[in-house]
Structures are given as C-alpha cells and as structure tokens.
Scaffold this active site. Structure first.
Site, short mmCIF file in Angstrom:
data_model
loop_
_atom_site.label_atom_id
_atom_site.label_comp_id
_atom_site.label_asym_id
_atom_site.label_seq_id
_atom_site.Cartn_x
_atom_site.Cartn_y
_atom_site.Cartn_z
N ASN A 221 0.86 -1.18 0.00
CA ASN A 221 0.00 0.00 0.00
C ASN A 221 0.90 1.24 0.00
O ASN A 221 2.13 1.15 0.00
CB ASN A 221 -0.98 -0.02 1.17
CG ASN A 221 -0.29 -0.01 2.53
OD1 ASN A 221 0.83 0.50 2.69
ND2 ASN A 221 -0.94 -0.59 3.53
N GLU A 224 3.46 1.47 2.93
CA GLU A 224 4.53 0.48 2.82
C GLU A 224 5.50 0.86 1.71
O GLU A 224 6.72 0.69 1.84
CB GLU A 224 3.92 -0.91 2.57
CG GLU A 224 3.17 -1.44 3.77
CD GLU A 224 2.11 -2.48 3.42
OE1 GLU A 224 1.45 -2.97 4.36
OE2 GLU A 224 1.94 -2.80 2.23
N ASP A 293 -5.86 -7.78 2.44
CA ASP A 293 -6.01 -9.24 2.34
C ASP A 293 -6.93 -9.61 1.18
O ASP A 293 -6.71 -10.61 0.49
CB ASP A 293 -6.59 -9.80 3.65
CG ASP A 293 -5.75 -9.49 4.86
OD1 ASP A 293 -4.51 -9.44 4.72
OD2 ASP A 293 -6.31 -9.28 5.94
#
Length: 359
Positions: A221, A224, A293
């Site tokens: 993302n 990150e 996820d």
C-alpha cells in the site's frame, strides 16, 4: 472535479468481462496462504457517559464477535471467492489458536497452524462504540503479539509445512504481519517449492517488503511503499517513480501499488507502461480493515489461471476490495457479489508515462 478523479493519463480500453471470465476459470484452483494468522476480536458497546475517575468513555456492552484476520483473512477471502485454500501459520498454544482453527474449519479451509508454547497467538481486540441511531466507530485497539521468529523444532515444522503447501498450489500468498511466521527459511522454502511447481508467488508484507525479492508479484500500500523507498508519495509522478523503483528492487514481474480511495497503480517488468486503475466504489467506505487481504487473495486467485492475466486479475482485486470496504470490520466478499458487481462496472484504466530514467 477533484484531482483524485481527474484523468491521470491516456484512457485504456479494458472490459470488466475479462475479470468475470477469469473468476469463472479460477474456481476450485488451489491457493496456499503462508503467513501470520491473526484472531480479530470486536467488542461492541453503546456510549453511556464519561467516567468520574478518568476522562474516558463508558460503554455498555452490546455484543462481541471473533473473525479470522491477517493471513487467515487472506485465506478466508480466497475461499469466499471460490478457491480451494491451504493455510500455514505460526500460533501459540492457547484458546485464540483453538478459535482460529475452528474458524478455518467452519469455512472449509485446510490448515497447518504450527503451535509454539513460547508465544501468544496474535490477537487484535477492537472496541467499537455506537448505537442504532449512530455510526459505529472504533475507539480503541489492543494488540497482543510476538514478533520474533521461531527456532528449533517449531521452525523445522513451519519450513516443512510451507514447502508442502507451496509444492501443490496453483498460486502462493506470503502474508507478513510482523508476527514471526515468515522467517527466512520458511520464506525460502515456500518460494523454492512454488518456483519448482511453476506457481506464482504474491507477497503482502507489512514490515519487511524488501525481504521478499524474487516473487512474481507484490501488493504494497502507499505507506509500505513510502517506507521502502524512503520518501512520501504525493503526486502521480511520485507513485510512478516509486513503483518503477520497487519493481526493480524487488525483482518482481508485477507490482500492484494500492492507493485506497485512489485505486491502484500497476507496474510491469516486461516494459509495458504503468497503468492506473481507478477504485471501484459502489457504496460509501465503511471500514478499510483487511482490504489488503482481499486484494492479494483476488489477485492470486486470478493468477492461478496464468501469469499473463495480470491486468484482469488486478481488475478482480479492485472490485473485491471496493466491495469489502463497504462492510464493517475484517470481512470477505463472495464470488457471487463480485460477479454481480462486474456486470454493471465500466473500469477506468489509464496508461501512465514512464519516468525518464526507465524510458
């Protein structure tokens, strides 16, 4: 029109039917999820008043529930989308591990949860306040986890379980949440077995993205990616430069940089121009917990059909994520929900300019 919704580049004609076809072809394929399982607990309460002894809100208990989180949520999402799933992860010798196993069994997910009596199972407890007349909001989260890697017999069992799961999978997800499952020997065993099998490996790493070089794809993302490249990403050119840099640093074929309400950017090692895929948002965003996820699960499921279907797999991931953020808490979306959404969707995809140094 806001910058978020202005055209960032040249429009590319991509049909949602490509993702729908991919979803149908992927039904029943085996996805191995290797990573950090988390038990997500929710405690709901109705606000009553401020306590006399401290400036804190008093909640009257209104219910609680437990859900699969982390790698277990990635497994649950892949299963809900129609995959056969095998989960491998590290847990403690405690009730939370028992509960995670029960949740996996309820969803028909094969699992090897290696128990380590020297650590707790990772648990995130969220306290959520609200009522029938108000929106429910998270007011506090309490985490319990152990970040260190296992050793000895526990590590050996993890390595073997990861190797076996990857050796029979059609795609492998490595899901790292900082809870110790993906020690270097576990990571290496999974990646080597997947390579021998010819199965794509897709990485989602919260804290150690640069430790997972050589996979087929990665799904960082914005936060990150910023951490990995060492600078903030603000305008489109920042994302393009960071994406190309991470693509090379990680030596992956596909980088899917997820950007929340701004959609996702796709980068390809084969020299194709980067693509910007605008977010699928049919309803108001309720809760982004676990959306990553969902993205990696849908992407990996699509890639089981073939690595050449990367763009269609990203479309599938975009729709699944857009549906899941409209649900409360860590949740899943079904193949049926995604099919229905795809029927009424016209994707917005744009080709982005290459940064000068890689033209």
């Amino acid at each position: 029109m806001s910058e978020t919704h202005s055209a960032p580049g040249e429009r590319v004609d991509v049909a949602a039917s490509q993702a729908a076809s991919l979803l149908e072809r992927a039904q029943g394929r085996l996805v191995a999820v290797i990573g950090d399982p988390i038990l997500d607990r929710y405690v709901y309460g109705e606000p009553q008043r401020v306590a006399r002894e401290a400036p804190v809100l008093i909640l009257r208990w209104a219910g609680d529930e437990e859900r699969a989180g982390g790698a277990a949520n990635a497994a649950a999402n892949a299963s809900a989308l129609g995959a056969r799933v095998e989960l491998v992860g590290l847990v403690g010798q405690d009730r939370a591990a028992d509960r995670l196993e029960a949740l996996m069994e309820q969803q028909g997910i094969a699992h090897t949860l290696v128990r380590d009596a020297g650590r707790p199972t990772t648990v995130k407890t969220r306290y959520v306040a609200g009522s029938r007349q108000t929106v429910w909001q998270q007011v506090l989260r309490l985490d319990r986890w152990e970040a260190s890697f296992a050793g000895g017999e526990v590590l050996a069992r993890l390595v073997e379980a990861a190797r076996l799961a990857a050796s029979r999978a059609d795609a492998v997800i490595l899901s790292e949440y900082g809870a110790g499952t993906l020690a270097p020997p576990v990571r290496d065993a999974a990646m080597e077995a997947a390579k021998a099998r010819g199965a794509p490996v897709v990485v989602d790493s919260r804290y150690r993205l640069l430790d997972f070089g050589g996979a087929f794809a990665a799904t960082p993302n914005t936060g990150e990616a910023e951490h990995a490249v060492g600078r903030p990403l603000r305008v489109e050119q920042d994302f393009v430069e960071a994406g190309q840099k991470l693509l090379a640093k990680l030596d992956v074929h596909l980088l899917v940089l997820t950007r929340g309400e701004e959609g996702m950017s796709l980068f390809f090692r084969d020299g194709r121009r980067p693509l910007r895929l605008m977010a699928y948002r049919p309803r108001e965003v309720y809760d982004v917990s676990g959306a990553g996820d969902t993205v990696i699960s849908a992407l990996a499921l699509g890639l089981t059909v073939g690595e050449e279907h990367a763009v269609a797999a990203a479309l599938l991931a975009d729709v699944a994520a857009g549906l899941v953020v409209a649900k409360r808490g860590v949740a899943t979306v079904s193949a049926g929900e995604v099919r229905e959404a795809l029927e009424a969707w016209a994707p917005e995809v744009y080709a982005l300019p290459m940064p000068r140094e890689v033209r």
